[in-house]
Design a protein around this motif. Structure first.
Motif, PDB file in Angstrom:
ATOM      1  N   PHE A  28       0.841  -1.202   0.000  1.00 40.55           N
ATOM      2  CA  PHE A  28       0.000   0.000   0.000  1.00 40.55           C
ATOM      3  C   PHE A  28       0.873   1.248   0.000  1.00 40.55           C
ATOM      4  O   PHE A  28       2.081   1.204   0.255  1.00 40.55           O
ATOM      5  N   ILE A  58      -3.948   3.343   0.412  1.00 32.82           N
ATOM      6  CA  ILE A  58      -4.367   2.878  -0.905  1.00 32.82           C
ATOM      7  C   ILE A  58      -3.538   1.658  -1.284  1.00 32.82           C
ATOM      8  O   ILE A  58      -2.298   1.704  -1.287  1.00 32.82           O
ATOM      9  N   CYS A  59      -4.211   0.561  -1.591  1.00 29.50           N
ATOM     10  CA  CYS A  59      -3.512  -0.665  -1.964  1.00 29.50           C
ATOM     11  C   CYS A  59      -2.896  -0.523  -3.349  1.00 29.50           C
ATOM     12  O   CYS A  59      -3.448   0.164  -4.225  1.00 29.50           O
ATOM     13  N   VAL A  60      -1.771  -1.167  -3.552  1.00 30.07           N
ATOM     14  CA  VAL A  60      -1.041  -1.022  -4.809  1.00 30.07           C
ATOM     15  C   VAL A  60      -0.649  -2.398  -5.345  1.00 30.07           C
ATOM     16  O   VAL A  60      -0.728  -3.413  -4.657  1.00 30.07           O
ATOM     17  N   TYR A  93      -2.177  -5.935  -4.967  1.00 27.26           N
ATOM     18  CA  TYR A  93      -3.222  -5.781  -3.948  1.00 27.26           C
ATOM     19  C   TYR A  93      -4.129  -4.582  -4.218  1.00 27.26           C
ATOM     20  O   TYR A  93      -4.891  -4.169  -3.354  1.00 27.26           O
ATOM     21  N   GLU A  94      -4.075  -4.036  -5.422  1.00 31.68           N
ATOM     22  CA  GLU A  94      -4.799  -2.808  -5.708  1.00 31.68           C
ATOM     23  C   GLU A  94      -6.318  -2.967  -5.620  1.00 31.68           C
ATOM     24  O   GLU A  94      -7.039  -1.980  -5.466  1.00 31.68           O
ATOM     25  N   THR A  95      -6.819  -4.197  -5.697  1.00 29.83           N
ATOM     26  CA  THR A  95      -8.268  -4.423  -5.577  1.00 29.83           C
ATOM     27  C   THR A  95      -8.681  -4.733  -4.140  1.00 29.83           C
ATOM     28  O   THR A  95      -9.850  -4.991  -3.875  1.00 29.83           O
TER      29      THR A  95
END
Length: 256
Positions: free
Chosen positions: A231, A239-241, A244-246
């Motif tokens: 994140f 904010i996940c990145v 793991y962005e979802t």
């Protein structure tokens, strides 16, 4: 399998429920515990595999379940993976990754919430500190130290068993690391709290065997503990990145 409690910190959770009073172990046992702490603390990048097996107490060879995981330690930082759950202590954050639910759960390292979940500290050396504290202060425990050429074995038995009935710690004399831990626990403790009340396990106990193997040093580097892999923080928002962005972020500690 989905209803089974991932057993990373099962022992710590059990030990935390035991009331304490005044009694101390011998200096020989204290030295064994200190030696274990030193063995796990010295290597800069230590990794090892873990396997959990379960069996009814009355049928010790009839294992009904098996889970495999891996632990990576470096100083106070740690990484742990079991099934679809991952936990990372970066030093600044305790990150728990629930892959099936696509959730990142963040706490401060060492917080009560972090210790009660899938925290990797429990798979490293936190259990040793808990064991040390218990043996020094609990009259409910009968313990002994057995020694062979290959192993030292710490054996604890509860005079009045509740969640925990018996625990055995097998320490390899050559390496100073754990070979295995055997716990006899109340059977319902192996299940997630959400389904525990529906489990008919009154008066029954289960054997939980944890095996440690494939110890390796310098098998990874410090990038493993980089929170930026999971994140980024923008203002007060996490904010996940990347992979793991979802995912959704849930905060388990104040002040993050």
């Amino acid at each position: 399998m989905n209803t089974m409690r991932a057993p990373v910190l099962l022992l710590l959770i059990i030990l935390g429920r035991i009331s304490v009073s005044a009694q101390g172990p011998t200096s020989a046992l204290i030295k064994v515990i200190q030696d274990i702490q030193a063995a796990y603390s010295k290597p800069a990048f230590l990794s090892f595999d873990i396997q959990y097996k379960y069996a009814p107490e009355e049928s010790p060879g009839s294992y009904q379940d098996s889970l495999r995981g891996q632990v990576k330690l470096s100083g106070a930082r740690s990484w742990y993976s079991l099934d679809s759950t991952e936990s990372i202590n970066t030093g600044d954050y305790q990150i728990m990754v629930f892959k099936e639910d696509r959730i990142l759960y963040l706490t401060k390292p060492g917080s009560a919430t972090g210790r009660a979940g899938m925290g990797a500290n429990g798979t490293g050396t936190e259990w040793i500190r808990q064991l040390d504290s218990m043996l020094k202060s609990n009259k409910e425990i009968e313990w002994r130290l057995d020694e062979t050429k290959a192993q030292q074995v710490i054996i604890m038995e509860m005079k009045h068993p509740q969640s925990l009935k018996r625990a055995e710690y097998y320490i390899n004399r050559q390496t100073g690391f754990l070979d295995k831990i055997i716990n006899i626990v109340r059977a319902d403790q192996l299940y997630d709290p959400s389904v525990r009340q529906s489990i008919d396990a009154e008066g029954s106990y289960a054997i939980m065997e944890t095996s440690f193997s494939n110890y390796r040093q310098n098998s990874f580097d410090s990038d493993l503990f980089n929170s930026g892999r999971y994140f980024k923080k923008q203002g007060d928002q996490y904010i996940c990145v990347g992979a793991y962005e979802t995912y959704k972020v849930f905060l388990g500690s104040s002040g993050l």
